[in-house]
Design an enzyme around this catalytic site. Structure first.
Site, mmCIF file in Angstrom:
data_model
loop_
_atom_site.group_PDB
_atom_site.id
_atom_site.type_symbol
_atom_site.label_atom_id
_atom_site.label_comp_id
_atom_site.label_asym_id
_atom_site.label_seq_id
_atom_site.Cartn_x
_atom_site.Cartn_y
_atom_site.Cartn_z
ATOM 1 N N THR A 46 0.696 -1.048 -0.188
ATOM 2 C CA THR A 46 0.064 -0.038 0.003
ATOM 3 C C THR A 46 0.831 1.303 -0.115
ATOM 4 O O THR A 46 0.314 2.198 -0.523
ATOM 5 C CB THR A 46 -0.998 -0.031 1.119
ATOM 6 O OG1 THR A 46 -0.371 -0.492 2.451
ATOM 7 C CG2 THR A 46 -2.106 -1.114 1.019
ATOM 8 N N TYR A 109 -12.843 -1.081 3.502
ATOM 9 C CA TYR A 109 -14.129 -0.402 3.238
ATOM 10 C C TYR A 109 -15.340 -1.263 3.816
ATOM 11 O O TYR A 109 -16.309 -1.060 4.309
ATOM 12 C CB TYR A 109 -14.392 0.135 2.006
ATOM 13 C CG TYR A 109 -15.572 0.828 1.882
ATOM 14 C CD1 TYR A 109 -15.684 2.400 2.289
ATOM 15 C CD2 TYR A 109 -16.814 0.227 1.415
ATOM 16 C CE1 TYR A 109 -16.890 2.948 1.967
ATOM 17 C CE2 TYR A 109 -18.063 0.869 1.004
ATOM 18 C CZ TYR A 109 -18.120 2.488 1.423
ATOM 19 O OH TYR A 109 -19.318 3.024 1.389
ATOM 20 N N TYR A 135 -1.761 -9.126 6.487
ATOM 21 C CA TYR A 135 -1.703 -7.559 6.678
ATOM 22 C C TYR A 135 -2.810 -6.798 7.459
ATOM 23 O O TYR A 135 -3.890 -6.723 6.739
ATOM 24 C CB TYR A 135 -0.984 -6.838 5.472
ATOM 25 C CG TYR A 135 -0.848 -5.269 5.712
ATOM 26 C CD1 TYR A 135 -0.564 -4.723 7.045
ATOM 27 C CD2 TYR A 135 -0.784 -4.559 4.567
ATOM 28 C CE1 TYR A 135 0.066 -3.318 7.125
ATOM 29 C CE2 TYR A 135 -0.339 -3.035 4.574
ATOM 30 C CZ TYR A 135 -0.235 -2.589 6.071
ATOM 31 O OH TYR A 135 0.247 -1.312 6.095
ATOM 32 N N ARG A 140 -6.570 1.966 8.317
ATOM 33 C CA ARG A 140 -6.809 2.227 6.788
ATOM 34 C C ARG A 140 -7.941 1.539 6.375
ATOM 35 O O ARG A 140 -8.629 1.797 5.307
ATOM 36 C CB ARG A 140 -5.515 2.034 6.115
ATOM 37 C CG ARG A 140 -4.324 3.085 6.356
ATOM 38 C CD ARG A 140 -3.223 2.836 5.611
ATOM 39 N NE ARG A 140 -2.313 3.707 5.662
ATOM 40 C CZ ARG A 140 -1.948 4.947 4.952
ATOM 41 N NH1 ARG A 140 -2.772 5.172 4.171
ATOM 42 N NH2 ARG A 140 -1.146 5.678 5.400
ATOM 43 N N LYS A 164 1.753 -8.969 9.266
ATOM 44 C CA LYS A 164 2.212 -7.854 9.370
ATOM 45 C C LYS A 164 0.973 -7.157 10.392
ATOM 46 O O LYS A 164 0.020 -6.590 9.674
ATOM 47 C CB LYS A 164 2.501 -7.130 7.954
ATOM 48 C CG LYS A 164 2.783 -5.428 8.270
ATOM 49 C CD LYS A 164 2.930 -4.891 6.789
ATOM 50 C CE LYS A 164 3.459 -3.413 6.899
ATOM 51 N NZ LYS A 164 3.224 -2.708 5.917
ATOM 52 N N ILE A 206 7.952 -4.837 8.758
ATOM 53 C CA ILE A 206 8.111 -4.273 7.339
ATOM 54 C C ILE A 206 7.818 -2.946 7.489
ATOM 55 O O ILE A 206 6.863 -2.411 7.981
ATOM 56 C CB ILE A 206 6.698 -4.978 6.425
ATOM 57 C CG1 ILE A 206 7.038 -6.471 6.573
ATOM 58 C CG2 ILE A 206 6.607 -4.131 5.112
ATOM 59 C CD1 ILE A 206 5.942 -7.246 5.763
#
Length: 291
Positions: A46, A109, A135, A140, A164, A206
């Site tokens: 991302t 979303y 992840y 986000r 992650k 990461i």
């Protein structure tokens, strides 16, 4: 899965002023990281502004990095989204022969239930034999994937090798470390917590800032892996300010500003992102000059 232990970096995608991909800067960035201690590279995560990268551009970026890397360190490819069938098709249709693992972001979303998270990643795990790093980044995606769901996936699918974790939630990290299978990797996705989580038993990071300061950041993470807390925190304290600065407005505008100050690439981003403000740019420039 020792290849994913240590410092991975979520590479940015350098752009020219005309918004085309700057492959010369990409080569400079990749070599800079490999030569200064980064353990593996994440392509098209991302932070790479993957939402604005076309499929053709993505393949060109993969081809370029594979060639530059020349098998020196492992490569992880970001493939994720909130359309499970499309993600599965993307995995099946992508040439992964030069890719060591997949990083797949939690659906954004849609705000799925925990069962929805599980079924989404089950479909992905069954679509490939490649190692998969989950992840979780609720800031986000708008929904947290609970530690119990991550552990359930880790136990049920042998190719789900790590997570992650980027919820900036120390308690959830500790739950993961307490309950995980022995060989499952808990990888920090929070630069500010990376050392502490590694010292607690995590497998490294990461990182975003790591690509600008790979030597310092990877040295810090190695201290964490070796239990050298005093040495590790000596570096952590020096980097606290810049970690805050790169996320002050948006990512990756902040890190691209650092990389511009280091002479690696321009700070160009694609809409809807915009460049760092002049105030933030000045603060970053001051830090870079003094570091």
């Amino acid at each position: 899965m020792q290849k994913f232990v240590g410092t991975g970096v979520a590479l940015i995608t350098p752009f020219n002023e005309d918004l085309s991909v700057d492959f010369n800067a990409l080569e400079k960035l990749v070599n800079y990281n490999i030569e200064n201690g980064t353990n593996y590279l994440v392509i098209n995560g991302t932070t790479a502004e993957s939402a604005t990268i076309s499929k053709q551009e993505r393949q060109e970026i993969i081809n370029a990095i594979v060639k530059i890397n020349a098998n020196r360190i492992p490569l992880v490819l970001g493939i994720g989204g909130n359309n499970t069938l499309a993600v599965v098709e993307d995995i099946k249709s992508t040439d992964l022969s030069n890719i060591d693992g997949i990083l797949s972001v939690a659906p954004y979303y849609s705000k799925p239930t925990q069962e929805g998270f599980y079924q989404h990643f089950k479909s992905i795990a069954q679509a490939t034999e490649k190692p998969i790093i989950l992840y979780n980044v609720p800031g986000r995606t708008a929904k947290n994937m609970d530690a119990a769901t991550t552990i359930r996936l880790a136990k049920d699918f042998k190719n789900v090798v790590g997570v992650k974790e980027a919820g900036n939630n120390t308690q959830q990290y500790l739950e993961l470390l307490r309950d995980k299978p022995a060989d499952f990797l808990v990888i920090s996705g929070d630069d500010d917590l990376a050392l502490g989580i590694t010292l607690a038993g995590g497998s490294g990071v990461i990182s975003v800032i790591g690509q600008a300061y790979p030597k310092a950041f990877s040295s810090m993470i190695n201290c964490g892996l070796e239990g050298k807390n005093k040495e590790g925190y000596a570096t952590h304290f020096k980097m606290m300010e810049i970690i805050d600065l790169i996320f002050a407005e948006n990512n990756p505008a902040g890190i691209k500003t650092v990389l511009q100050e280091l002479g690696i690439c321009k700070n160009t981003v694609r809409l809807p992102l915009v460049k760092a403000s002049k105030d933030l740019e000045g603060r970053i420039a001051t830090f870079v000059a003094q570091f």
